[in-house]
Design an enzyme around this catalytic site. Structure first.
Site, PDB file in Angstrom:
ATOM      1  N   GLY B  47       0.804  -1.210   0.000  1.00  0.00           N
ATOM      2  CA  GLY B  47       0.000   0.000   0.000  1.00  0.00           C
ATOM      3  C   GLY B  47       0.840   1.263   0.000  1.00  0.00           C
ATOM      4  N   THR B  91      12.286   1.026  -1.266  1.00  0.00           N
ATOM      5  CA  THR B  91      12.721   1.926  -2.339  1.00  0.00           C
ATOM      6  C   THR B  91      14.229   1.863  -2.515  1.00  0.00           C
ATOM      7  OG1 THR B  91      10.870   3.431  -1.995  1.00  0.00           O
ATOM      8  CG2 THR B  91      12.826   4.346  -3.048  1.00  0.00           C
ATOM      9  N   GLY B 289      14.917   5.954   2.862  1.00  0.00           N
ATOM     10  CA  GLY B 289      13.703   5.249   3.266  1.00  0.00           C
ATOM     11  C   GLY B 289      12.961   5.992   4.359  1.00  0.00           C
ATOM     12  N   GLY B 291       9.801   5.447   5.258  1.00  0.00           N
ATOM     13  CA  GLY B 291       8.598   4.715   5.648  1.00  0.00           C
ATOM     14  C   GLY B 291       8.317   4.644   7.138  1.00  0.00           C
ATOM     15  N   GLU B 292       9.132   3.886   7.856  1.00  0.00           N
ATOM     16  CA  GLU B 292       8.841   3.715   9.280  1.00  0.00           C
ATOM     17  C   GLU B 292       9.145   4.979  10.072  1.00  0.00           C
ATOM     18  OE1 GLU B 292      10.283   0.300  11.510  1.00  0.00           O
ATOM     19  OE2 GLU B 292      10.215  -0.827   9.638  1.00  0.00           O
TER      20      GLU B 292
END
Lengths: 160, 337
Positions: B47, B91, B289, B291-292
């Site tokens: 997602g 990525t 990155g 993301g987190e």
């Protein structure tokens, strides 16, 4: 268990199937009729991903028995687009980047569609209230709220 | 007793990916007979938009429109190996692997086009919209469609490439224990403003202002989307989420969406996002990155804001009303003693 016949209108088409007695509308739609737009998230009525409209009212299809829907008018997200032309809500969800994994999106869009049908000019509080029965775990809700407001504005512009 | 306001700040450095026994990802790229490209990966899009980013990276490297790239992540049994989509590594790791694979495929593509145009492959360039031409002579050109057909049916060549990106295992130095767990770092800072009700222990996050330094944003709208959602998740970690809500017995833990709490659409903090781009040295087109990391700085910022508001340090997550009240009781007992 005995099978029972069910017959209703799904997104404008007459549909009839034999289903297990006691099975849900969600199971009938997904497994018998091939409409996988309603999602089975929690299967106990807490997430809203399975939301559909039955005779113009929002219903959780995971808690609705299929056999109670005889002769009903049922609408799902799969029936919102007009051929190639997306429904304003679908277009707004795309434009506002209101989906990530997308699992809650069909339920969110049905909840929003019901809102816009009864209140074409909702404010932010109306939108929050309307989607409060639907769980999203990706977006933080803000892009979804913005998408519904965007669709409402698009509707009022095209109506004017 | 009253509702008190406080403001807290926190900053994080966040490693892109991890480094246990080495951190590899592979990618394969090949063309169809009609000149569209397939990227085959085992990296999963859950997602966050990995497929879109990989399509962009492949298209940019080969020199074709993004629409002519399809990304297949269907099967980890048959796809090239990937450690997985976690630790903000997708990525960076998969993107680098895709670049390497796409470069090799581009080279074969240019060699075939060179045969067709009777020129040297090194004299050729792509126009980004589906054609290959001689540098400085755009009229001497061949479409990628025709190049792929020629490769398949005339030259017997496969326009394809293999990609591998590995962050090698870093062993700790015996003297100091120092190691290199990551090759690049993203950064973030959050200022949170809260209200704490001293009678009920309830904390309301009024606003969060976030700044994220994420390398290059390969798709700015998708980056924003992830950061907005992540900021909300950070508040959720700070104040709501736990598998053992309020009771010592694990069997009283959260079993469904009603009991596993997260902020609903009516509980949102006013959220601001700012993105800084300092391209990384070893990321695909400078990406890191995020993301987190995007859900990290809100947690200490909220805890600090609570301290600013009522002078208590709650060091167990989530910061529930019960924990706030216990801390306030301890504070007041200490003041009385």
């Amino acid at each position: 268990m005995a099978k029972v016949p069910v017959q209703f209108t799904l997104n404008g088409s007459e549909r009839a199937e034999f289903v297990e007695s006691g099975s849900t509308l969600l199971a009938a739609l997904r497994d018998k009729m091939g409409d996988t737009s309603p999602k089975g998230g929690c299967l106990q009525g807490t997430c809203g991903a399975c939301t559909v409209m039955v005779d113009g009212e929002l219903r959780l299809s995971c808690l609705t028995l299929a056999e109670t829907c005889n002769d009903a008018q049922i609408r799902t997200t799969a029936g919102l687009a007009n051929g190639e032309v997306l429904h304003p809500l679908q277009r707004a969800f795309e434009d506002a980047f209101a989906a990530q994994c997308g699992f809650c999106t069909p339920g969110m869009i049905m909840a929003a569609a019901a809102l816009l049908e009864r209140n074409p000019n909702p404010d932010r509080a109306d939108v929050v209230e309307a989607i409060s029965g639907n769980v999203c775990r990706c977006t933080g809700y803000e892009p979804i709220i913005q998408a519904v407001l965007l669709a409402a504005r698009a509707n009022s512009t095209s109506a004017a | 007793m009253a509702v008190k306001r406080g403001r807290g700040v926190a900053a994080v450095n966040y490693p892109t990916g991890m480094n246990l026994g080495g951190d590899p990802t592979q990618a394969l790229v090949h063309s169809t007979p009609t000149g569209s490209f397939m990227v085959t990966l085992s990296s999963v899009d859950l997602g966050q938009g990995l497929k879109q980013i990989m399509a962009q990276i492949c298209a940019e490297t080969i020199g074709v429109p993004t629409e002519s790239v399809t990304v297949d992540t269907a099967d980890t049994d048959t796809g090239p190996h990937c450690m997985g989509t976690f630790a903000s590594r997708g990525t960076h790791r998969a993107g680098n692997a895709v670049i390497q694979a796409a470069r090799e495929a581009r080279q074969v593509m240019l060699e075939v086009a060179a045969e067709e145009l009777e020129v040297n492959a090194s004299d050729l360039d792509t126009d980004g919209s589906g054609n290959i031409h001689v540098k400085g002579a755009p009229s001497r050109s061949i479409s990628i469609f025709d190049t792929a057909l020629a490769a398949h049916f005339k030259h017997g060549r496969s326009i394809s490439g293999r990609g591998m990106f590995l962050v090698p295992r870093s062993y700790p130095e015996t003297e100091t224990g120092a190691m290199k767990p990551s090759t690049c770092y993203a950064h973030a800072c959050t200022v949170a403003e809260v209200e704490v009700d001293e009678e009920t222990g309830e904390v309301v996050v009024l606003s969060v202002k976030n700044v994220f330094e994420i390398g290059r944003a390969l798709n700015p709208k998708m980056v924003e989307q992830q950061l907005v959602g992540g900021s909300w998740m950070g508040i959720s970690h700070a104040l709501y989420e736990t598998t053992e809500p309020y009771y010592p017995d694990r069997h009283h833990g959260a079993r469904d969406y009603n009991e596993y709490l997260m902020p609903g659409p009516g509980d949102l903090a006013e959220t601001e996002i700012a993105v800084l781009e300092r391209p990384s040295g070893d990321g695909p087109f400078g990406a890191k990155g995020p993301g987190e990391m995007c859900a990290n700085p809100q947690i200490p910022a909220v805890a600090n804001a609570i301290f600013d508001a009522v002078g208590v340090r709650v060091d167990t997550l989530p910061i529930t009303p019960e924990r706030v009240l216990r801390a306030l009781k301890q504070r007041d007992a200490g003041a009385a003693a």
